[in-house]
Design a protein around this motif. Structure first.
Motif, mmCIF file in Angstrom:
data_model
loop_
_atom_site.group_PDB
_atom_site.id
_atom_site.type_symbol
_atom_site.label_atom_id
_atom_site.label_comp_id
_atom_site.label_asym_id
_atom_site.label_seq_id
_atom_site.Cartn_x
_atom_site.Cartn_y
_atom_site.Cartn_z
ATOM 1 N N LYS A 87 13.347 3.999 -10.471
ATOM 2 C CA LYS A 87 14.436 3.107 -10.093
ATOM 3 C C LYS A 87 14.398 2.707 -8.623
ATOM 4 C CE LYS A 87 17.565 7.063 -9.479
ATOM 5 N NZ LYS A 87 18.840 7.669 -9.934
ATOM 6 N N ASN A 88 13.778 3.525 -7.766
ATOM 7 C CA ASN A 88 13.735 3.209 -6.345
ATOM 8 C C ASN A 88 12.493 2.421 -5.934
ATOM 9 O OD1 ASN A 88 16.143 4.703 -5.821
ATOM 10 N ND2 ASN A 88 14.947 6.591 -5.886
ATOM 11 N N LEU A 89 11.523 2.318 -6.837
ATOM 12 C CA LEU A 89 10.252 1.697 -6.466
ATOM 13 C C LEU A 89 10.370 0.223 -6.100
ATOM 14 C CD1 LEU A 89 7.245 1.969 -6.070
ATOM 15 C CD2 LEU A 89 6.931 1.648 -8.532
ATOM 16 N N PRO A 90 11.091 -0.609 -6.856
ATOM 17 C CA PRO A 90 11.185 -2.016 -6.444
ATOM 18 C C PRO A 90 11.772 -2.196 -5.050
ATOM 19 C CG PRO A 90 11.873 -1.782 -8.726
ATOM 20 C CD PRO A 90 11.718 -0.392 -8.177
ATOM 21 N N ARG A 91 12.806 -1.412 -4.703
ATOM 22 C CA ARG A 91 13.401 -1.554 -3.375
ATOM 23 C C ARG A 91 12.420 -1.107 -2.284
ATOM 24 N NH1 ARG A 91 17.025 1.868 -3.843
ATOM 25 N NH2 ARG A 91 16.250 3.491 -2.461
ATOM 26 N N ASP A 148 8.526 6.206 1.350
ATOM 27 C CA ASP A 148 8.487 5.904 -0.078
ATOM 28 C C ASP A 148 9.534 6.742 -0.793
ATOM 29 O OD1 ASP A 148 7.889 5.509 -2.738
ATOM 30 O OD2 ASP A 148 5.723 5.530 -2.431
ATOM 31 N N ALA A 149 10.509 6.080 -1.389
ATOM 32 C CA ALA A 149 11.569 6.797 -2.096
ATOM 33 C C ALA A 149 11.070 7.451 -3.375
ATOM 34 C CB ALA A 149 12.721 5.834 -2.422
ATOM 35 N N GLU A 150 9.853 7.104 -3.817
ATOM 36 C CA GLU A 150 9.267 7.762 -4.981
ATOM 37 C C GLU A 150 8.727 9.140 -4.620
ATOM 38 O OE1 GLU A 150 8.350 6.243 -8.446
ATOM 39 O OE2 GLU A 150 10.321 5.575 -7.777
ATOM 40 N N PHE A 198 0.833 -1.199 0.000
ATOM 41 C CA PHE A 198 0.000 0.000 0.000
ATOM 42 C C PHE A 198 0.867 1.247 0.000
ATOM 43 C CE2 PHE A 198 -3.183 -2.775 2.060
ATOM 44 C CZ PHE A 198 -4.309 -2.411 1.358
ATOM 45 N N SER A 199 0.261 2.355 -0.358
ATOM 46 C CA SER A 199 0.845 3.652 -0.037
ATOM 47 C C SER A 199 -0.216 4.493 0.634
ATOM 48 C CB SER A 199 1.380 4.366 -1.283
ATOM 49 O OG SER A 199 0.318 4.924 -2.022
ATOM 50 N N ALA A 200 0.232 5.431 1.427
ATOM 51 C CA ALA A 200 -0.665 6.378 2.092
ATOM 52 C C ALA A 200 0.113 7.647 2.371
ATOM 53 C CB ALA A 200 -1.209 5.779 3.398
#
Length: 775
Positions: A656-660, A672-674, A374-376
């Motif tokens: 590039k940071n999303l999978p990690r 979240d690095a995004e 999830f994101s919030a």
């Protein structure tokens, strides 16, 4: 376990290997069936274990944490040029031991007599019972009650005490020590000049009072004192000591460095800003070494879980979210009072759960479930928004199973004043997913009416133009929502949801039910001009609201669940998943309307709509038939869902940071690095088989492409400002998802309508409190 619990998504964590290995292989190890219990309990930073826990005496940092003596050039340390934040490309996680986390599914009956029967059997000191057993937990709680007059006014119940005191407080020290060692290692605070746990005597020259201040790292050569915190909070008891340190003439050339594992809280920012003003130019710096702590433990019988066997501390954070703002305030007051040292990390209070959305869904592996994230929105605890997590996650969870269980031709809703008998499918109308769609349709009509107000804002601008062009009125319209092309990336068997905005369509249409304003007779040219102006002025504003306004947050979340469910359908059609028995079962009794909406009926919303349509939302002076009078003013369609696949090159360049981030979120809630405004939280669920029978039959097609079979009865007229007829070509369009206003057409295999800013499926456990306390 009751049949209702089959809809729940449970919450627990799982131990992981070292940080470097975890980055690349976390998914494969996290997705394990609980039955195998093949889980390693190893440290995230094995080389840092050992002496820090007992260290109260100053010692070289590299010796304390068994690190090579390879110091970093002081000019290259992140704080060398002032305040700094760790680059997103380096954000990671670290493990710390807290075996008590394995007991987070333990419970006590709410009934005092039943509770006392369990506690009264424990007649020995709590330390006499083995750690990791229910008796140890219950005996500790009994001791707490005894010391407080046999009442629990502080925590308000065993569950809060278990999570906030027995588990979380116990884990603070090992978490702080693990992060201490991580910062020393990552930054290279090694060599003979860096001393850890150094105690200095500081004197406040204004008061003459002296203090003993121990710093986590101290360098007499570079003249730096470092305080390290795994969270984003400061230690209030250290405030007078740090002020004295900055004022003491002995340390006038020293700099004070604060290193945090999470972004600073608002209170801490105020505190460190005060130190900066006191110390003068460049003497105090803050550095956020963003890294997520992951508790390491061996799961067991009393670990929070249900038949869905979900794994993940992110889900635990949701489970611990209180239901109301008042409950949240009490929770935060308790936590703060128990943490003057600032050792805690961000909890439910730092999450705006109303923004919970889907970000990632992994491949469902039979017996192993799927990974999800999830994101919030991230908020400061002082915002008071960290409540309602369970309710929002339960809505998403129930909707997910509803979309799986019902066959797609049932996914329609319809608000048309001419069709009171065709509001929505009766089975769909017994679910929260159906309720949310119908309510959103009504909400959109209200927004349309507000924007059409000729006295103010956009409405005034519109009617001024109409008046200037001698157009006396506006015709009826049908408004509905469709997805714009979504950007997604299917990679390593899972689906990343990158961006999928929604669009509002509008066409002129009328209904038989008379408008209270009377008919609007326009020429073809006037009709065309009215449509052009509405499309340019009114529709974009409604579209913005649908995509961003909090009133449509549930619609976006429920639709995300629909997207995830349809993707599961497609995977199940290829090979049976744990969801196979649920799909197309047309049984939704396990996922009914809940809470304050338990008694809702579609007829209630329809009644509100008819009142709005026939009486208006407001009145305003106008001309009717050339004479002064009064006028009044009183939809959502997901039929097509295009998908735009993102190339590997674009995905790598822009995300590039999303999978990690996603990998880490399966184990623990993380920044979240995004986007620094977001948090990611998730887990893994070894999904249940539900109530549909044999979970392993030969797979059959589950509407993975093409159009659906038309229903036996005619499709209801589409919903709109007046319940207008469908636009040409959209009643049986292929690639459709859940519909409001026109009959559903099934999703094409490549046509996933995906909403932006996402997350996964939080499988909330719904355990029964029992005498034995088991989950």
């Amino acid at each position: 376990m009751s049949s209702r619990s089959t809809s729940s998504i449970s919450t627990r964590s799982i131990s992981t290997p070292s940080t470097s290995t975890r980055r690349h292989h976390l998914w494969a190890r996290a997705a394990v069936a609980l039955a195998t219990v093949g889980i390693l309990s190893v440290s995230g930073l094995p080389q840092l274990q050992g002496t820090a826990a007992a260290a109260v005496k100053a010692q070289r940092c590299d010796e304390m944490f068994k690190l090579p003596s390879n110091p970093t050039d002081p000019s290259k340390l992140p704080w060398a040029k002032g305040d700094a934040v760790r680059p997103e490309t380096d954000w990671d996680s670290y493990g710390f031991p807290n075996q008590r986390q394995a007991m987070d599914g333990l419970s006590l009956p709410d009934d005092p007599a039943a509770r006392d029967r369990i506690l009264d059997k424990l007649d020995k000191p709590y330390k006499s019972y083995p750690e990791g057993t229910p008796d140890r937990v219950y005996a500790t709680y009994k001791d707490y009650l005894k010391r407080n007059g046999n009442t629990d006014t502080k925590y308000g119940g065993f569950g809060n005490w278990l999570n906030e005191a027995y588990i979380e407080v116990y884990g603070r020290q090992p978490r702080g020590e693990a992060f201490h060692g991580k910062v020393i290692k990552d930054l290279g605070l090694t060599g003979p000049d860096w001393i850890c746990e150094e105690t200095v005597t500081v004197t406040d020259p204004e008061t003459g009072e002296s203090y003993q201040r121990r710093y986590d790292a101290f360098n007499k050569v570079t003249k730096e004192a470092v305080e390290i915190k795994s969270g984003g909070n400061h230690d209030t008891s250290q405030a007078p000591k740090d002020r004295a340190f900055l004022k003491d003439p002995k340390f006038k050339d020293y700099k004070l460095r604060y290193a945090f594992g999470q972004p600073q809280s608002e209170d801490t920012v105020k505190y460190t800003d005060g130190l900066k003003k006191l110390g003068g130019q460049g003497r105090v710096t803050t550095y956020e070494h963003v890294s997520t702590p992951e508790p390491e433990f061996q799961p067991g019988k009393y670990t929070a879980q249900d038949t869905a066997k979900s794994i993940g501390r992110g889900a635990d954070v949701i489970r611990q979210s209180p239901p109301t703002p008042a409950d949240l305030k009490r929770q935060l007051d308790r936590i703060r009072a128990a943490d003057p040292e600032g050792m805690r990390v961000r909890g439910p209070g730092g999450v705006d759960f109303s923004t919970l959305e889907l970000r990632y869904v992994g491949k469902p592996v039979k017996g192993q479930g799927l990974n999800y994230s999830f994101s919030a929105n991230k908020v400061d605890e002082s915002s008071g928004l960290g409540y309602g997590g369970r309710q929002k996650a339960e809505l998403i969870s129930d909707s997910f199973f509803t979309w799986l269980a019902l066959t797609p031709e049932k996914f329609w809703v319809n608000l048309n004043p001419d069709q009171p008998d065709k509001i929505m499918d009766k089975t769909f109308g017994k679910t929260d997913a159906g309720r949310v769609l119908l309510q959103a349709d009504l909400e959109m009509k209200h927004d349309y009416a507000k924007d059409m107000d000729p006295r103010t804002g956009i409405g005034k601008q519109l009617f001024d133009k109409l008046k200037a062009e001698n157009i006396p009125c506006t015709h009826g319209v049908r408004n509905w929502i469709v997805p714009k092309p979504a950007e997604v990336r299917e990679q390593n068997g899972g689906l990343y949801i990158l961006d999928a905005p929604l669009k509002v369509n509008s066409v002129p249409q009328e209904v038989k039910t008379p408008s209270p304003n009377g008919p609007c007779n326009l020429t073809d040219a006037q009709h065309k001009r009215v449509t052009e102006l509405m499309d340019a002025m009114i529709v974009p504003d409604i579209e913005k609201k649908v995509n961003t306004d909090a009133r449509y947050a549930d619609l976006r979340a429920v639709y995300n669940a629909r997207v995830a469910a349809e993707w599961i359908r497609q995977q199940d059609a290829k090979s049976p998943t744990d969801y196979h028995a649920i799909i197309n079962s047309n049984t939704v009794t396990d996922w009914p309307l809940r809470g304050k909406n338990a008694s809702w009926t579609p007829e209630q919303t329809y009644k509100d709509y008819v009142k709005s349509f026939t009486q208006g939302d407001y009145s305003y002076p106008c001309e009717r038939a050339g004479r002064p009078g009064t006028c009044v003013m009183g939809g959502v369609d997901f039929s097509k869902s295009p998908k735009q696949n993102v190339t590997q090159a674009k995905f790598t360049a822009e995300h590039k940071n999303l999978p990690r981030t996603t990998d880490i979120s399966v184990k623990a809630m993380t920044d979240d690095a995004e986007s620094r405004a977001l948090l990611a939280l998730g887990g893994n669920t070894a999904a249940h088989t539900g109530t549909g029978g044999n979970p392993t039959p030969t797979p059959t097609p589950t509407h993975s492409g093409g159009t659906s079979t038309p229903p036996s009865t005619p499709a209801p007229a589409p919903s709109g400002q007046g319940g207008h007829q469908p636009a040409p070509g959209d009643q049986h369009a292929s690639g459709g998802l859940a519909n409001t206003g026109t009959q559903i057409a099934t999703i094409a295999g490549a046509a996933l309508a995906l909403l932006a800013a996402g997350a996964g499926l939080v499988w909330l456990r719904r355990r029964k409190a029992s005498g034995g306390g088991g989950a």
